[in-house]
Scaffold this active site. Structure first.
Site, PDB file in Angstrom:
ATOM      1  N   ARG A 126       0.821  -1.210   0.000  1.00  0.00           N
ATOM      2  CA  ARG A 126       0.000   0.000   0.000  1.00  0.00           C
ATOM      3  C   ARG A 126       0.855   1.260   0.000  1.00  0.00           C
ATOM      4  NH1 ARG A 126      -4.061  -0.791   4.887  1.00  0.00           N
ATOM      5  NH2 ARG A 126      -2.351  -2.076   5.700  1.00  0.00           N
ATOM      6  N   TYR A 163       0.606   4.702  -2.292  1.00  0.00           N
ATOM      7  CA  TYR A 163       0.467   6.053  -1.757  1.00  0.00           C
ATOM      8  C   TYR A 163       1.474   7.011  -2.401  1.00  0.00           C
ATOM      9  CZ  TYR A 163      -2.176   3.556   1.842  1.00  0.00           C
ATOM     10  OH  TYR A 163      -3.074   2.765   2.502  1.00  0.00           O
ATOM     11  N   TYR A 208     -11.634   9.991   1.175  1.00  0.00           N
ATOM     12  CA  TYR A 208     -12.749   9.736   2.097  1.00  0.00           C
ATOM     13  C   TYR A 208     -12.334   9.956   3.548  1.00  0.00           C
ATOM     14  CZ  TYR A 208     -10.729   5.023   2.682  1.00  0.00           C
ATOM     15  OH  TYR A 208      -9.894   3.964   2.937  1.00  0.00           O
ATOM     16  N   HIS A 256     -11.621  12.134   6.907  1.00  0.00           N
ATOM     17  CA  HIS A 256     -10.791  13.334   7.023  1.00  0.00           C
ATOM     18  C   HIS A 256      -9.538  13.069   6.208  1.00  0.00           C
ATOM     19  CE1 HIS A 256      -8.079  16.347   8.532  1.00  0.00           C
ATOM     20  NE2 HIS A 256      -9.014  16.872   9.322  1.00  0.00           N
ATOM     21  N   VAL A 300      -6.348  12.141   8.274  1.00  0.00           N
ATOM     22  CA  VAL A 300      -6.410  11.153   9.354  1.00  0.00           C
ATOM     23  C   VAL A 300      -6.260   9.751   8.767  1.00  0.00           C
ATOM     24  CG1 VAL A 300      -7.827  10.182  11.203  1.00  0.00           C
ATOM     25  CG2 VAL A 300      -7.849  12.645  10.776  1.00  0.00           C
ATOM     26  N   ALA A 335     -14.050   8.753  10.834  1.00  0.00           N
ATOM     27  CA  ALA A 335     -14.799   7.712  11.542  1.00  0.00           C
ATOM     28  C   ALA A 335     -14.869   8.016  13.032  1.00  0.00           C
ATOM     29  CB  ALA A 335     -14.148   6.353  11.303  1.00  0.00           C
ATOM     30  N   ALA A 346     -19.097   3.068  11.256  1.00  0.00           N
ATOM     31  CA  ALA A 346     -19.944   4.200  10.882  1.00  0.00           C
ATOM     32  C   ALA A 346     -20.719   3.871   9.607  1.00  0.00           C
ATOM     33  CB  ALA A 346     -19.088   5.445  10.666  1.00  0.00           C
ATOM     34  N   SER A 359     -13.732  -1.653  10.677  1.00  0.00           N
ATOM     35  CA  SER A 359     -14.130  -1.639  12.088  1.00  0.00           C
ATOM     36  C   SER A 359     -13.208  -0.756  12.923  1.00  0.00           C
ATOM     37  CB  SER A 359     -14.108  -3.059  12.658  1.00  0.00           C
ATOM     38  OG  SER A 359     -15.061  -3.888  12.032  1.00  0.00           O
TER      39      SER A 359
END
Length: 391
Positions: free
Chosen positions: A72, A76, A98, A100, A103, A130, A215, A246
């Site tokens: 990953r 990025y 998606y 913030h 964050v 979240a 959420a 989660s």
């Protein structure tokens, strides 16, 4: 390098789409999307993606840069560089991520850092995370006893300290120890989840509550708020419920021997030191919402009148309309930044103090000019009294 001092032609604005589909997009984020030359996005649902494409036809989905054959972190780096290449081409680029955008997001911070160091204007606008949703759905105020937020794997790798007298929020509990990427993770692949539970049990004990939280994204969904004990999460039937999105919330232990009042400091503030440390109401069964103090101040509502220091909003304020335009129109804001006085002079319907406040851009002048009386206001007092009220 100061990104605001004679920046190059290109610019980068990073915004968040929030968690709930479309509903969490701020007016500021939408305005930026509408006026961008290029919009690059990584969002969590198709409805938000369609909404973004409706607002600007020059959109690029960065999600295909993910691959199950690379880490990953490599993705990025590529996402950041993709946005930067458009900035270097002199374009007004908006990146939509998606939640913030700052964050638990790596490419946004990387892109902004590089853009600023290369002399381009680069800013990040906040979005709903979240954790914000968790606070609302679970009724948590992090200011009551403080809050610690960790990424689950990071907490284990670096043996981060836990403080059981504060709230604890743990992200990414469904992919403990995972550095790779998959388009569809199986909960059964969360092989290191047990190590996370062991760490929590060591600090809190097996009977402490853990809230498994997810959420809602679509308006048709409800939040997941499942309560387990730490010991119950050792059972496969419960651990299999933990998904990649989660989040865990652990309430503070109450009462806690780790918390004590600094009575000397309280006396220096002329605050009574007889109160016990406050614990969040949902997790303190002894906290009475209608005690003697509450009943007394509620009765006082009947005779309450606005105090002398209160100043209502001006009716038909030209300044309020001008600030609304600056908030929703990025081109108008750019014109104001180019020449504040000229912009203020061009706005009709302003009083002299409103025009001066708009030209200054200072918080105290703007706040004062929006209210009856026109006296500059200092917002620091509000912050101070909010903090003290939580003691």
């Amino acid at each position: 390098m100061d990104a605001t001092a004679n920046p190059k032609a290109g610019q980068l604005t990073i915004v968040g789409s929030g968690i709930a589909s479309i509903n969490h997009m701020t007016l500021q984020a939408v305005a930026c999307i509408e006026t961008a030359d290029v919009v690059c996005y990584v969002v969590a649902d198709g409805a938000t993606e369609a909404f973004i494409r409706k607002k600007n036809e020059n959109c690029i989905d960065l999600y295909p840069l993910y691959s199950e054959t690379k880490e990953r972190t490599d993705t990025y780096i590529q996402m950041a560089e993709f946005m930067l290449n458009h900035v270097r081409a002199g374009k007004n680029v908006v990146g939509v991520f998606y939640g913030h955008p700052g964050v638990f997001v790596c490419p946004t911070h990387r892109a902004i850092y590089i853009a600023r160091n290369e002399g381009y204007r680069a800013v990040m606008l906040p979005g709903l995370s979240a954790e914000d949703c968790l606070y609302a759905d679970l009724g948590i105020d992090p200011s009551t006893v403080g809050c610690i937020t960790y990424e689950a794997t990071d907490m284990l790798v670096y043996n981060r300290p836990l403080n059981s007298s504060s709230h604890l929020v743990l992200y990414q509990v469904g992919i403990v120890g995972k550095a790779d990427f998959k388009f569809a993770y199986d909960p059964k692949e969360n092989h290191h989840f047990g190590k996370l539970i062991d760490r929590l049990e060591l600090e809190y004990g097996p009977d402490h509550t853990v809230v498994h939280y997810i959420a809602p994204i679509f308006p048709t969904e409800e939040p997941v708020m499942e309560r387990f004990t730490i010991g119950q999460l050792k059972l496969k039937e419960n651990s299999d419920k933990i998904a990649t999105i989660s989040t865990f919330y652990l309430p503070p232990k109450a009462p806690s021997a780790k918390v004590s009042l600094n009575r000397e400091f309280l006396r220096s503030l002329n605050i009574a030191d007889s109160r016990d440390p406050m614990t969040p109401f949902p997790w303190n069964p002894t906290a009475a919402p209608y005690g003697e103090r509450e009943k007394k101040v509620i009765l006082e509502l009947e005779s309450h009148v606005p105090p002398p220091g209160y100043r209502p909003l001006k009716k038909n304020s030209g300044l309020a309309q001008a600030l609304e335009k600056l908030s929703l129109d990025t081109r108008a804001l750019a014109a104001w930044k180019t020449d504040r006085k000229a912009y203020a002079d061009s706005v009709s319907g302003l009083t002299d103090d409103e025009r001066d406040a708009l030209a200054s851009g200072k918080h105290a002048q703007l706040s004062g000019a929006l209210k009856e009386g026109g006296v500059p206001m200092n917002h620091a007092q509000l912050t101070f009294f909010f903090i003290i009220s939580n003691l």
